[in-house]
Scaffold this motif. Structure first.
Motif, PDB file in Angstrom:
ATOM      1  N   ASP A   1      14.400   2.320 -15.567  1.00 53.23           N
ATOM      2  CA  ASP A   1      14.695   0.992 -16.111  1.00 53.23           C
ATOM      3  C   ASP A   1      15.199   0.009 -15.062  1.00 53.23           C
ATOM      4  O   ASP A   1      15.001  -1.196 -15.183  1.00 53.23           O
ATOM      5  N   ASP A   2      15.903   0.556 -14.050  1.00 55.77           N
ATOM      6  CA  ASP A   2      16.456  -0.330 -13.018  1.00 55.77           C
ATOM      7  C   ASP A   2      15.471  -0.546 -11.876  1.00 55.77           C
ATOM      8  O   ASP A   2      15.871  -0.934 -10.768  1.00 55.77           O
ATOM      9  N   LYS A   3      14.226  -0.261 -12.117  1.00 58.69           N
ATOM     10  CA  LYS A   3      13.140  -0.421 -11.137  1.00 58.69           C
ATOM     11  C   LYS A   3      13.356   0.474  -9.912  1.00 58.69           C
ATOM     12  O   LYS A   3      12.874   0.197  -8.818  1.00 58.69           O
ATOM     13  N   GLN A   4      14.134   1.529 -10.082  1.00 53.55           N
ATOM     14  CA  GLN A   4      14.347   2.464  -8.973  1.00 53.55           C
ATOM     15  C   GLN A   4      13.326   3.590  -9.059  1.00 53.55           C
ATOM     16  O   GLN A   4      12.955   4.005 -10.163  1.00 53.55           O
ATOM     17  N   ILE A   5      12.925   4.079  -7.890  1.00 53.34           N
ATOM     18  CA  ILE A   5      11.927   5.152  -7.878  1.00 53.34           C
ATOM     19  C   ILE A   5      12.605   6.460  -8.269  1.00 53.34           C
ATOM     20  O   ILE A   5      13.610   6.841  -7.686  1.00 53.34           O
ATOM     21  N   PHE A   6      12.028   7.101  -9.272  1.00 54.61           N
ATOM     22  CA  PHE A   6      12.587   8.339  -9.781  1.00 54.61           C
ATOM     23  C   PHE A   6      11.742   9.521  -9.278  1.00 54.61           C
ATOM     24  O   PHE A   6      12.239  10.603  -9.052  1.00 54.61           O
ATOM     25  N   TYR A   7      10.450   9.265  -9.107  1.00 52.36           N
ATOM     26  CA  TYR A   7       9.555  10.304  -8.559  1.00 52.36           C
ATOM     27  C   TYR A   7       8.408   9.639  -7.803  1.00 52.36           C
ATOM     28  O   TYR A   7       7.955   8.555  -8.186  1.00 52.36           O
ATOM     29  N   ASN A   8       7.980  10.254  -6.730  1.00 50.62           N
ATOM     30  CA  ASN A   8       6.768   9.774  -6.060  1.00 50.62           C
ATOM     31  C   ASN A   8       6.087  10.955  -5.383  1.00 50.62           C
ATOM     32  O   ASN A   8       6.763  11.885  -4.922  1.00 50.62           O
ATOM     33  N   ASN A   9       4.771  10.959  -5.389  1.00 47.21           N
ATOM     34  CA  ASN A   9       4.081  12.044  -4.682  1.00 47.21           C
ATOM     35  C   ASN A   9       3.962  11.671  -3.187  1.00 47.21           C
ATOM     36  O   ASN A   9       4.147  10.498  -2.821  1.00 47.21           O
ATOM     37  N   PRO A  10       3.726  12.677  -2.314  1.00 45.76           N
ATOM     38  CA  PRO A  10       3.839  12.430  -0.870  1.00 45.76           C
ATOM     39  C   PRO A  10       2.950  11.299  -0.339  1.00 45.76           C
ATOM     40  O   PRO A  10       3.350  10.598   0.587  1.00 45.76           O
ATOM     41  N   ILE A  11       1.765  11.122  -0.943  1.00 53.03           N
ATOM     42  CA  ILE A  11       0.816  10.147  -0.397  1.00 53.03           C
ATOM     43  C   ILE A  11       1.383   8.715  -0.411  1.00 53.03           C
ATOM     44  O   ILE A  11       1.003   7.874   0.406  1.00 53.03           O
TER      45      ILE A  11
ATOM     46  N   ASN B   1      11.068   7.490   5.435  1.00 50.37           N
ATOM     47  CA  ASN B   1      12.257   7.976   4.698  1.00 50.37           C
ATOM     48  C   ASN B   1      11.945   8.211   3.226  1.00 50.37           C
ATOM     49  O   ASN B   1      10.941   7.716   2.718  1.00 50.37           O
ATOM     50  N   SER B   2      12.862   8.978   2.606  1.00 49.89           N
ATOM     51  CA  SER B   2      12.665   9.271   1.169  1.00 49.89           C
ATOM     52  C   SER B   2      12.709   7.979   0.353  1.00 49.89           C
ATOM     53  O   SER B   2      13.466   7.059   0.649  1.00 49.89           O
ATOM     54  N   LEU B   3      11.882   7.941  -0.684  1.00 49.12           N
ATOM     55  CA  LEU B   3      11.816   6.734  -1.522  1.00 49.12           C
ATOM     56  C   LEU B   3      12.717   6.873  -2.748  1.00 49.12           C
ATOM     57  O   LEU B   3      12.903   5.918  -3.481  1.00 49.12           O
ATOM     58  N   ASN B   4      13.269   8.077  -2.909  1.00 45.36           N
ATOM     59  CA  ASN B   4      14.024   8.354  -4.125  1.00 45.36           C
ATOM     60  C   ASN B   4      15.194   7.405  -4.336  1.00 45.36           C
ATOM     61  O   ASN B   4      15.959   7.138  -3.406  1.00 45.36           O
ATOM     62  N   GLU B   5      15.293   6.917  -5.577  1.00 44.02           N
ATOM     63  CA  GLU B   5      16.358   6.003  -6.004  1.00 44.02           C
ATOM     64  C   GLU B   5      16.365   4.675  -5.268  1.00 44.02           C
ATOM     65  O   GLU B   5      17.338   3.937  -5.316  1.00 44.02           O
ATOM     66  N   ARG B   6      15.274   4.384  -4.556  1.00 44.48           N
ATOM     67  CA  ARG B   6      15.177   3.066  -3.906  1.00 44.48           C
ATOM     68  C   ARG B   6      14.271   2.175  -4.741  1.00 44.48           C
ATOM     69  O   ARG B   6      13.447   2.650  -5.504  1.00 44.48           O
TER      70      ARG B   6
ATOM     71  N   LEU C   1      11.236  -0.481  -5.229  1.00 39.30           N
ATOM     72  CA  LEU C   1       9.963  -0.764  -4.552  1.00 39.30           C
ATOM     73  C   LEU C   1      10.064  -2.040  -3.729  1.00 39.30           C
ATOM     74  O   LEU C   1       9.543  -2.118  -2.615  1.00 39.30           O
ATOM     75  N   SER C   2      10.802  -3.030  -4.288  1.00 44.35           N
ATOM     76  CA  SER C   2      10.916  -4.322  -3.600  1.00 44.35           C
ATOM     77  C   SER C   2      11.645  -4.180  -2.261  1.00 44.35           C
ATOM     78  O   SER C   2      11.465  -5.001  -1.366  1.00 44.35           O
ATOM     79  N   ASP C   3      12.507  -3.113  -2.128  1.00 43.84           N
ATOM     80  CA  ASP C   3      13.196  -2.899  -0.844  1.00 43.84           C
ATOM     81  C   ASP C   3      12.295  -2.181   0.152  1.00 43.84           C
ATOM     82  O   ASP C   3      12.488  -2.276   1.357  1.00 43.84           O
ATOM     83  N   ILE C   4      11.330  -1.427  -0.385  1.00 46.75           N
ATOM     84  CA  ILE C   4      10.464  -0.636   0.497  1.00 46.75           C
ATOM     85  C   ILE C   4       9.295  -1.489   0.984  1.00 46.75           C
ATOM     86  O   ILE C   4       8.948  -1.479   2.161  1.00 46.75           O
ATOM     87  N   VAL C   5       8.677  -2.189   0.051  1.00 41.65           N
ATOM     88  CA  VAL C   5       7.524  -3.019   0.409  1.00 41.65           C
ATOM     89  C   VAL C   5       7.879  -4.470   0.126  1.00 41.65           C
ATOM     90  O   VAL C   5       8.072  -4.850  -1.023  1.00 41.65           O
ATOM     91  N   ARG C   6       8.014  -5.230   1.163  1.00 39.61           N
ATOM     92  CA  ARG C   6       8.365  -6.639   0.948  1.00 39.61           C
ATOM     93  C   ARG C   6       7.064  -7.423   0.750  1.00 39.61           C
ATOM     94  O   ARG C   6       6.483  -7.914   1.703  1.00 39.61           O
ATOM     95  N   ASN C   7       6.608  -7.427  -0.476  1.00 43.81           N
ATOM     96  CA  ASN C   7       5.366  -8.119  -0.781  1.00 43.81           C
ATOM     97  C   ASN C   7       5.561  -8.915  -2.070  1.00 43.81           C
ATOM     98  O   ASN C   7       5.874  -8.358  -3.124  1.00 43.81           O
ATOM     99  N   TYR C   8       5.389 -10.214  -1.940  1.00 40.44           N
ATOM    100  CA  TYR C   8       5.653 -11.115  -3.070  1.00 40.44           C
ATOM    101  C   TYR C   8       4.794 -10.753  -4.280  1.00 40.44           C
ATOM    102  O   TYR C   8       5.285 -10.661  -5.403  1.00 40.44           O
ATOM    103  N   GLU C   9       3.507 -10.521  -4.013  1.00 36.20           N
ATOM    104  CA  GLU C   9       2.563 -10.242  -5.119  1.00 36.20           C
ATOM    105  C   GLU C   9       2.951  -8.970  -5.888  1.00 36.20           C
ATOM    106  O   GLU C   9       2.901  -8.937  -7.115  1.00 36.20           O
ATOM    107  N   LEU C  10       3.351  -7.927  -5.115  1.00 33.99           N
ATOM    108  CA  LEU C  10       3.717  -6.661  -5.747  1.00 33.99           C
ATOM    109  C   LEU C  10       4.981  -6.825  -6.602  1.00 33.99           C
ATOM    110  O   LEU C  10       5.050  -6.343  -7.732  1.00 33.99           O
ATOM    111  N   ASN C  11       5.979  -7.539  -6.039  1.00 34.96           N
ATOM    112  CA  ASN C  11       7.214  -7.762  -6.800  1.00 34.96           C
ATOM    113  C   ASN C  11       6.937  -8.524  -8.084  1.00 34.96           C
ATOM    114  O   ASN C  11       7.489  -8.217  -9.142  1.00 34.96           O
ATOM    115  N   LYS C  12       6.052  -9.516  -7.972  1.00 40.10           N
ATOM    116  CA  LYS C  12       5.713 -10.329  -9.136  1.00 40.10           C
ATOM    117  C   LYS C  12       5.029  -9.450 -10.193  1.00 40.10           C
ATOM    118  O   LYS C  12       5.300  -9.545 -11.385  1.00 40.10           O
TER     119      LYS C  12
END
Ligand code: ADP
Length: 573
Positions: A257-267, A276-281, A283-294
Motif C-alpha cells: 500500500d505504501d508503494k514499497q517493494i515487497f517482492y521482486n524477482n532477480p531480473i 542493491n536489494s530493492l526490498n522495502e524501497r 520504485l520512485s527512489d530506484i528509478v527516477r523516471n517521471y513517466e513511471l512515477n505517474k
C-alpha cells in the motif's frame, strides 16, 4: 503448577469437610438431644402413670428402686416449688425449685425443657418438667439427664471424623498427586510437541496411552499431520513460484500500500541496472523516471489493470500493473507489476518495417529507371545508335541489379527457413573455387587476392554451398570496397575445434558508427561512397545468417581508409 493445584484442592477439601462436619455435628447433636428429650418424656409419662396409681410413700419407694440402674434423675416438685421427691438427692435438703425454667414453663404451658448446670449434682443437665395434678394438688414431674453425655458423644464423633478426614485427606493428596503428576507429564509432552512444531518440525506425532487423553492426542496428531501436509504443499507451491519467477525473463514486482517493494524477482535489478536489494524501497527512489512515477500514481488513484511502455536506461520496458487484493493482512490494495523488456521486439519491428520500406525502394529504383529508359527509347525517333546502346546498357545493369536483389532475397529466405546440408567437404577446395569465380571481378578492379591455405587439409561438415556463398559475399565486398591496386587476403586454420576464417582487405574501411549496423538488411555504410558498386545491401545479412546456421560467430575489425577484416569462427564438431 503442581503446588498450586495441590494447595487449591486441599483448601477446597478442608473447607468442604469443615462445612459438612459442622452441619453433621449440629444435626447429630440436635437429633441426640431430641432423642434424650423423648426419653425423658417417656420416663415422665411412665412416672405420671405410676403416680396416678400410688400414694406418696409407695411411689417414693418404687421410684427409688426403679431409678437405680438408670442415669435419669427424677424429681417431684409441688406447684409451690417445694421438692417432695428426688431420685438422686435427699429432697429434704433441696431448695425451693419454683424459679427453675422447666418448672415455670410446665406450670404455664403444661411442659418445659431447660439445659443448665446443676449445683445439686454438679453436672450440666437436660431437664424436662411436666404439669401433674393429683387429688387437686399441682405437682411438676421433672426428669433430668446429664448433658455431658451429649458432649462426649459429639467429641467422639468429631475425633472419629477428624481421623477419617485426615485419612481421606491423605488419600486425596496421594491420588491428586499421582493424577497431577500424570497430567503434568502429559502436559509436558504436548507442550514439547507444540514447541517443536513452533520450531518448524512439522508432522510431530504424540504417543500417550492414557484413555483420558485419547481424543486430545488423536486430534492433535490429525492436526499436526494436516499442518505438515499444508506446509509441504505451501512450500512446494512457494518453491515452484520462486523457481518460475527466478527463471522468468519478465520482471515481477509486488508493491504494498505504501508503494514499497515487497517482492521482486532477480531480473528486475538487471532491468533497472541496480545492484542493491530493492526490498522495502520505493520504485520512485530506484528509478527516477517521471513517466513511471505517474503510471504508478495513476494506478493507486484508481486501482485497475494498466499498461504502459516507458523507455528507461536505453531499454523499452512495458509495465503492466494490476491489484493484488486479499494477498495478505499487510495489504489493503497491493499491486503486482510485470515488466517486459520489449527493446528487441521493438527493434525487430523497426527492422521489419524498414525491410519492407527498403525492399519496395530497392525494387522501385531500378524499375523506375528501366521504365524511364524504355519510354525514352520508344518515344524518341532521333536517338543515335550510340545513345541507344548506352540506354540498353543501363537497362541491362538495372535488370541485373533487380535480378541480384531478388536472388539475394531468395538466398536469405532459404537460409532462414531451411537447416542446410550436413556433409563433409574440403575447405581448401571451396576457397579455391570461390577465388576462381571472382577472378574476373578482381581483374576489373585491379585487386589482388592472396590466399593463405592452411598446412593441413581441413575437412569440415556442413552446407558447402552456404560456405561458398558466405565466402563469395566476403571476398566480393573486399574487392568492391577496395582501392585500385589493393588486396584481399584470405586465410583459414583450425584453432580449439573451430575453423577460423579471415577475410582482410586494404580497402576503404567502415566508419565506427556503421560497424554495428552493416549486418542489417539493406544497410549501406555510406550511400555516396557505395554508389556504383551494384550491391544489394543484403550480402553481409546473408553472411550473418549463414554463420548463425553454422552455430558460429562473426567479428569485424575495420578502420576508415585502412581496411576491413572479417573473422568467422565456426565450430567443427
Ligand atoms: P552490399 O551489397 O551493399 O555490399 P553488404 O551487406 O555486403 O551490402 O554490405 C553492407 C555495407 O557494408 C556495404 O554497403 C558497405 O558500405 C559496407 N561494407 C561491407 N564490406 C565492406 C568492406 N570490406 N569494406 C568496406 N565496407 C564494407
Amino acid at each position: 503448577m503442581k503446588k498450586n493445584i495441590l494447595l487449591k484442592s486441599i483448601l477446597l477439601i478442608t473447607v468442604f469437610t469443615l462445612i459438612t462436619s459442622i452441619y453433621l455435628v449440629i444435626n447429630l447433636r440436635n437429633s441426640y438431644t431430641e432423642e434424650k428429650i423423648q426419653e425423658l418424656k417417656n420416663y415422665t409419662g411412665f412416672f405420671e402413670t405410676a403416680l396416678n396409681k400410688s400414694e406418696y410413700d409407695d411411689i417414693n419407694m418404687y421410684l427409688k428402686d426403679f431409678d437405680k440402674n438408670n442415669e435419669v434423675r427424677i424429681t417431684v416438685i409441688r406447684g409451690s416449688g417445694e421438692v417432695v421427691f428426688d431420685s438422686d438427692e435427699d429432697y429434704r435438703l433441696m431448695s425451693n425449685h419454683s424459679n427453675r425454667e422447666e418448672v415455670i414453663l410446665a406450670l404455664n404451658e403444661g411442659e418445659g425443657i431447660a439445659k443448665r448446670f446443676s449445683n445439686t449434682v454438679k453436672k450440666e443437665m437436660l431437664y424436662y418438667g411436666k404439669y401433674f395434678e393429683k387429688n387437686q394438688e399441682v405437682f411438676i414431674l421433672r426428669t433430668a439427664i446429664p448433658i455431658s453425655s451429649i458432649y462426649y458423644f459429639t467429641k467422639n464423633i468429631l475425633t472419629n471424623y477428624i481421623f477419617i478426614f485426615l485419612i481421606g485427606l491423605g488419600l486425596t493428596i496421594f491420588t491428586a498427586f499421582s493424577i497431577i503428576n500424570k497430567l503434568e507429564n502429559n502436559y509436558k509432552k504436548i507442550d514439547d510437541a507444540i514447541s517443536r512444531i513452533n520450531n518448524e518440525y512439522y508432522g510431530e506425532k504424540l504417543i500417550i496411552q492414557d484413555e483420558e487423553f485419547k481424543s486430545l492426542i488423536n486430534n492433535f496428531n490429525i492436526m499436526s499431520g494436516k499442518i505438515s501436509k499444508k506446509i509441504e504443499t505451501l512450500e512446494f507451491e512457494n518453491n515452484s513460484l520462486n523457481s518460475i519467477f527466478k527463471s522468468m525473463k519478465d520482471g515481477v514486482v509486488v508493491i504494498n500500500d505504501d508503494k514499497q517493494i515487497f517482492y521482486n524477482n532477480p531480473i528486475v535489478k538487471n532491468l533497472f541496472n541496480v545492484e542493491n536489494s530493492l526490498n522495502e524501497r520505493k520504485l520512485s527512489d530506484i528509478v527516477r523516471n517521471y513517466e513511471l512515477n505517474k503510471f504508478i500514481d495513476l494506478f493507486y488513484q484508481e486501482p485497475k489493470l494498466l499498461t504502459s511502455e516507458i523507455e528507461i536506461n536505453d531499454k523499452i520496458l512495458q509495465f503492466t500493473i494490476n491489484s493484488l487484493k486479499g494477498y495478505s493482512n499487510r495489504f489493503r490494495t497491493g499491486a503486482v507489476l510485470i515488466i517486459q523488456d520489449i527493446t528487441e521486439i521493438r527493434k525487430l519491428e523497426r527492422i521489419r518495417s524498414d525491410f519492407i520500406g527498403n525492399v519496395t525502394h530497392e525494387l522501385k529504383t531500378p524499375l523506375t529507371s528501366i521504365k524511364g529508359f524504355i519510354e525514352t527509347l520508344k518515344n524518341s525517333e532521333n536517338v543515335d545508335r550510340k545513345t541507344e546502346m548506352r540506354f540498353y546498357d543501363i537497362i541491362e545493369l538495372e535488370t541485373e541489379r533487380l535480378s541480384n536483389l531478388i536472388n539475394d532475397m531468395l538466398v536469405l529466405s532459404e537460409i532462414e527457413t531451411t537447416k542446410g546440408k550436413n556433409i563433409e567437404y574440403k575447405v581448401r577446395k571451396a576457397v579455391e573455387e570461390v577465388v576462381d569465380l571472382l577472378s574476373h571481378l578482381r581483374r576489373e578492379k585491379n585487386v589482388d587476392i592472396i590466399v593463405n591455405h592452411s598446412n593441413n587439409d581441413i575437412i569440415i561438415k556442413g552446407d558447402r554451398d552456404r560456405f561458398k556463398q558466405m565466402l563469395i559475399n566476403l571476398i566480393d565486398n573486399g574487392i568492391k570496397y577496395n582501392n585500385e591496386g589493393g588486396y584481399v587476403e584470405v586465410s583459414y586454420e583450425i584453432k580449439k575445434d573451430k575453423l577460423i576464417l579471415k577475410v582482410k582487405d586494404s580497402g576503404i574501411g567502415i566508419e565506427e558508427k556503421d560497424i554495428d549496423r552493416i549486418f542489417e538488411r539493406f544497410y549501406r555504410a555510406d550511400k555516396s561512397r557505395n554508389r556504383g558498386t551494384g550491391g544489394t545491401g543484403l550480402g553481409l545479412a546473408i553472411v550473418k545468417h549463414i554463420v548463425k546456421s553454422f552455430y558460429g560467430e562473426v567479428v569485424i575489425n575495420s578502420e576508415l581508409n585502412k581496411g576491413t577484416e572479417i573473422i568467422i569462427k565456426i565450430p567443427t564438431n
